[in-house]
Enzyme design. Sequence first.
Site, PDB file in Angstrom:
ATOM      1  N   ARG A 119      40.616  56.127 -76.154  1.00  0.00           N
ATOM      2  CA  ARG A 119      41.005  56.724 -77.476  1.00  0.00           C
ATOM      3  C   ARG A 119      42.209  57.185 -77.460  1.00  0.00           C
ATOM      4  O   ARG A 119      42.577  57.969 -78.399  1.00  0.00           O
ATOM      5  CB  ARG A 119      40.010  57.648 -77.982  1.00  0.00           C
ATOM      6  CG  ARG A 119      38.329  57.114 -78.270  1.00  0.00           C
ATOM      7  CD  ARG A 119      37.408  58.026 -78.720  1.00  0.00           C
ATOM      8  NE  ARG A 119      36.264  57.795 -78.908  1.00  0.00           N
ATOM      9  CZ  ARG A 119      35.283  57.619 -77.942  1.00  0.00           C
ATOM     10  NH1 ARG A 119      35.610  58.210 -76.660  1.00  0.00           N
ATOM     11  NH2 ARG A 119      33.874  57.134 -77.884  1.00  0.00           N
ATOM     12  N   LYS A 141      53.352  51.763 -85.473  1.00  0.00           N
ATOM     13  CA  LYS A 141      52.303  50.598 -85.765  1.00  0.00           C
ATOM     14  C   LYS A 141      52.130  49.811 -84.658  1.00  0.00           C
ATOM     15  O   LYS A 141      53.216  49.206 -84.012  1.00  0.00           O
ATOM     16  CB  LYS A 141      52.760  49.912 -86.850  1.00  0.00           C
ATOM     17  CG  LYS A 141      52.671  50.505 -88.457  1.00  0.00           C
ATOM     18  CD  LYS A 141      53.272  49.797 -89.464  1.00  0.00           C
ATOM     19  CE  LYS A 141      52.456  48.595 -89.798  1.00  0.00           C
ATOM     20  NZ  LYS A 141      52.973  48.022 -91.069  1.00  0.00           N
ATOM     21  N   GLU A 183      65.788  41.486 -89.787  1.00  0.00           N
ATOM     22  CA  GLU A 183      65.037  42.650 -90.029  1.00  0.00           C
ATOM     23  C   GLU A 183      66.140  43.685 -90.237  1.00  0.00           C
ATOM     24  O   GLU A 183      65.944  44.604 -91.127  1.00  0.00           O
ATOM     25  CB  GLU A 183      64.304  43.231 -88.875  1.00  0.00           C
ATOM     26  CG  GLU A 183      62.897  42.434 -88.650  1.00  0.00           C
ATOM     27  CD  GLU A 183      61.874  42.797 -89.918  1.00  0.00           C
ATOM     28  OE1 GLU A 183      62.212  43.691 -90.716  1.00  0.00           O
ATOM     29  OE2 GLU A 183      60.789  42.119 -89.742  1.00  0.00           O
ATOM     30  N   LYS A 225      64.284  52.609 -90.885  1.00  0.00           N
ATOM     31  CA  LYS A 225      62.919  52.800 -90.617  1.00  0.00           C
ATOM     32  C   LYS A 225      62.614  54.075 -90.144  1.00  0.00           C
ATOM     33  O   LYS A 225      61.497  54.561 -90.731  1.00  0.00           O
ATOM     34  CB  LYS A 225      62.650  51.664 -89.429  1.00  0.00           C
ATOM     35  CG  LYS A 225      61.238  51.731 -89.144  1.00  0.00           C
ATOM     36  CD  LYS A 225      60.639  50.312 -88.689  1.00  0.00           C
ATOM     37  CE  LYS A 225      59.146  50.192 -88.582  1.00  0.00           C
ATOM     38  NZ  LYS A 225      58.788  49.066 -87.737  1.00  0.00           N
ATOM     39  N   GLU A 235      51.389  54.324 -93.931  1.00  0.00           N
ATOM     40  CA  GLU A 235      51.587  53.245 -94.950  1.00  0.00           C
ATOM     41  C   GLU A 235      50.648  53.356 -96.162  1.00  0.00           C
ATOM     42  O   GLU A 235      49.935  52.591 -96.507  1.00  0.00           O
ATOM     43  CB  GLU A 235      51.206  51.764 -94.300  1.00  0.00           C
ATOM     44  CG  GLU A 235      51.815  50.760 -95.123  1.00  0.00           C
ATOM     45  CD  GLU A 235      51.729  49.442 -94.501  1.00  0.00           C
ATOM     46  OE1 GLU A 235      52.885  48.843 -93.701  1.00  0.00           O
ATOM     47  OE2 GLU A 235      50.600  48.667 -94.166  1.00  0.00           O
ATOM     48  N   ARG A 239      56.029  53.365 -97.247  1.00  0.00           N
ATOM     49  CA  ARG A 239      56.194  52.620 -96.162  1.00  0.00           C
ATOM     50  C   ARG A 239      56.243  51.077 -96.336  1.00  0.00           C
ATOM     51  O   ARG A 239      56.685  50.281 -95.723  1.00  0.00           O
ATOM     52  CB  ARG A 239      55.164  53.002 -95.032  1.00  0.00           C
ATOM     53  CG  ARG A 239      55.584  52.175 -93.606  1.00  0.00           C
ATOM     54  CD  ARG A 239      54.880  52.988 -92.396  1.00  0.00           C
ATOM     55  NE  ARG A 239      54.999  52.310 -91.264  1.00  0.00           N
ATOM     56  CZ  ARG A 239      54.865  52.585 -89.905  1.00  0.00           C
ATOM     57  NH1 ARG A 239      54.494  53.937 -89.771  1.00  0.00           N
ATOM     58  NH2 ARG A 239      55.252  51.897 -88.839  1.00  0.00           N
ATOM     59  N   ASN A 243      58.102  46.242 -95.627  1.00  0.00           N
ATOM     60  CA  ASN A 243      57.235  44.646 -95.660  1.00  0.00           C
ATOM     61  C   ASN A 243      57.975  43.961 -96.491  1.00  0.00           C
ATOM     62  O   ASN A 243      57.470  42.557 -97.084  1.00  0.00           O
ATOM     63  CB  ASN A 243      55.726  44.897 -96.135  1.00  0.00           C
ATOM     64  CG  ASN A 243      54.922  45.275 -95.097  1.00  0.00           C
ATOM     65  OD1 ASN A 243      55.056  45.321 -94.008  1.00  0.00           O
ATOM     66  ND2 ASN A 243      54.008  46.385 -95.461  1.00  0.00           N
ATOM     67  N   HIS A 246      57.826  40.067 -95.903  1.00  0.00           N
ATOM     68  CA  HIS A 246      56.785  39.813 -95.133  1.00  0.00           C
ATOM     69  C   HIS A 246      55.585  39.183 -95.580  1.00  0.00           C
ATOM     70  O   HIS A 246      54.883  38.472 -94.824  1.00  0.00           O
ATOM     71  CB  HIS A 246      56.349  41.199 -94.493  1.00  0.00           C
ATOM     72  CG  HIS A 246      57.463  41.613 -93.491  1.00  0.00           C
ATOM     73  ND1 HIS A 246      58.825  41.786 -93.821  1.00  0.00           N
ATOM     74  CD2 HIS A 246      57.214  41.969 -91.955  1.00  0.00           C
ATOM     75  CE1 HIS A 246      59.446  42.176 -92.671  1.00  0.00           C
ATOM     76  NE2 HIS A 246      58.449  42.360 -91.847  1.00  0.00           N
ATOM     77  N   HIS A 250      54.375  36.325 -93.083  1.00  0.00           N
ATOM     78  CA  HIS A 250      53.359  36.074 -92.370  1.00  0.00           C
ATOM     79  C   HIS A 250      52.361  34.672 -92.608  1.00  0.00           C
ATOM     80  O   HIS A 250      51.827  34.312 -91.811  1.00  0.00           O
ATOM     81  CB  HIS A 250      52.172  37.319 -92.677  1.00  0.00           C
ATOM     82  CG  HIS A 250      52.883  38.509 -91.911  1.00  0.00           C
ATOM     83  ND1 HIS A 250      52.470  39.926 -92.277  1.00  0.00           N
ATOM     84  CD2 HIS A 250      54.075  38.602 -91.065  1.00  0.00           C
ATOM     85  CE1 HIS A 250      53.082  40.810 -91.360  1.00  0.00           C
ATOM     86  NE2 HIS A 250      53.920  40.088 -90.817  1.00  0.00           N
ATOM     87  N   HIS A 262      59.755  34.981 -86.122  1.00  0.00           N
ATOM     88  CA  HIS A 262      59.166  36.186 -87.019  1.00  0.00           C
ATOM     89  C   HIS A 262      60.629  36.440 -87.876  1.00  0.00           C
ATOM     90  O   HIS A 262      60.376  36.210 -89.276  1.00  0.00           O
ATOM     91  CB  HIS A 262      59.082  37.398 -86.419  1.00  0.00           C
ATOM     92  CG  HIS A 262      58.638  38.776 -87.469  1.00  0.00           C
ATOM     93  ND1 HIS A 262      57.744  38.626 -88.041  1.00  0.00           N
ATOM     94  CD2 HIS A 262      59.512  39.646 -87.733  1.00  0.00           C
ATOM     95  CE1 HIS A 262      57.571  39.671 -88.929  1.00  0.00           C
ATOM     96  NE2 HIS A 262      58.687  40.270 -88.732  1.00  0.00           N
TER      97      HIS A 262
END
Length: 358
Positions: A119, A141, A183, A225, A235, A239, A243, A246, A250, A262
């Site tokens: 955890r 993330k 990016e 960022k 998010e 946030r 994206n 994106h 994706h 990417h």
Amino acid sequence: MTATRIAVHGDSPYEVVIGPGVLDELPGLLGARVRTVAVVHNAGLPEIAGPVCKALEQAGYTVHALPVPDGEAAKEVGVLAGLWSDFARLGITRSDAVVGVGGGATTDLAGFAAASWLRGVKAVLVPTTLLGMVDAAVGGKTGINIPEGKNLVGAFHPPAGVLCELTTLTTMPREDYVSGLAEVIKAGFIADPKILELVEDDPQGAASPAGRHTRELVERAVRVKAEVVSADLRESGLREILNYGHTLAHAIEKAEEYRFRHGHAVAIGMVYAAELGRLTGRLPAEVVDRHRAVLTSVGLPTGYPAAAWPVLREGMRVDKKARGATLRFVVLDGLADPGRLEGPADDLLAAAYQAIAR
């Protein structure tokens, strides 16, 4: 040269340390309580993982190097399960740590392995690519891919620190470095236009780690960022602007079975999002043109085959930014003025794609 320190605030604050020679700070980030360190590294980077392991051993830690496949092949369930088995075999406890060394895919995987083991155990990330430094390793993330989509399985798990050793950028193939530049350029469009000016000032230099603006470009992109994720770790709103480009990106990556870089996908996705903004009357045509000009100047693509649209449209239906059946896009209302477009009509989506089709 003095290292640059950029703070990421939140419940578990940490620093992104940028510069040459920053690997010396790794033991200090792990602390005295940690005894065993699992170094999850890109199998193709022994010349970088080796010094990391040696530095940790000299600091008194028990170190276990765990190589994983290069690129997106690392972010698979089978690879993650293998790491869990390795952690069990090595007796990794809650007081131990994981260090991720490699590109964005490797740090995503290492971070999720750390988040999910017992955890949550401490993680320190050492991104070795431009994409990893300015995007994947910053913000907490983590995640892996499944056949149905990219990063659909993941967790928020802020690292104890991120070390951006700039000298590692010189080992990157040019195409991979340029891919990461997408990016950086994204950060320019959504928040810091100075980035765009630096690229426009010297496109050839921007496309190389030896460029005269490289360090400033990295630092500015990381600051964008860091400021966004500090205000919105999970998010819940702001946030989402990270994206930009994106949603289509994706879908392209999924259609290409993750063999497409990417950054190349994000570059195409940004032009698509810009066209959506233009078609809805939100973004001036000159800003759309600037997208194409800046991206093209460093060698990034701005279009994709026309025949791919049905597959890409279907791929966008499974997207983390969707809310129920409503598709959401980050669009610009002007330079450095991001907003959202919710539930656009299919004919609008198709028209924007036609504008980038080749």
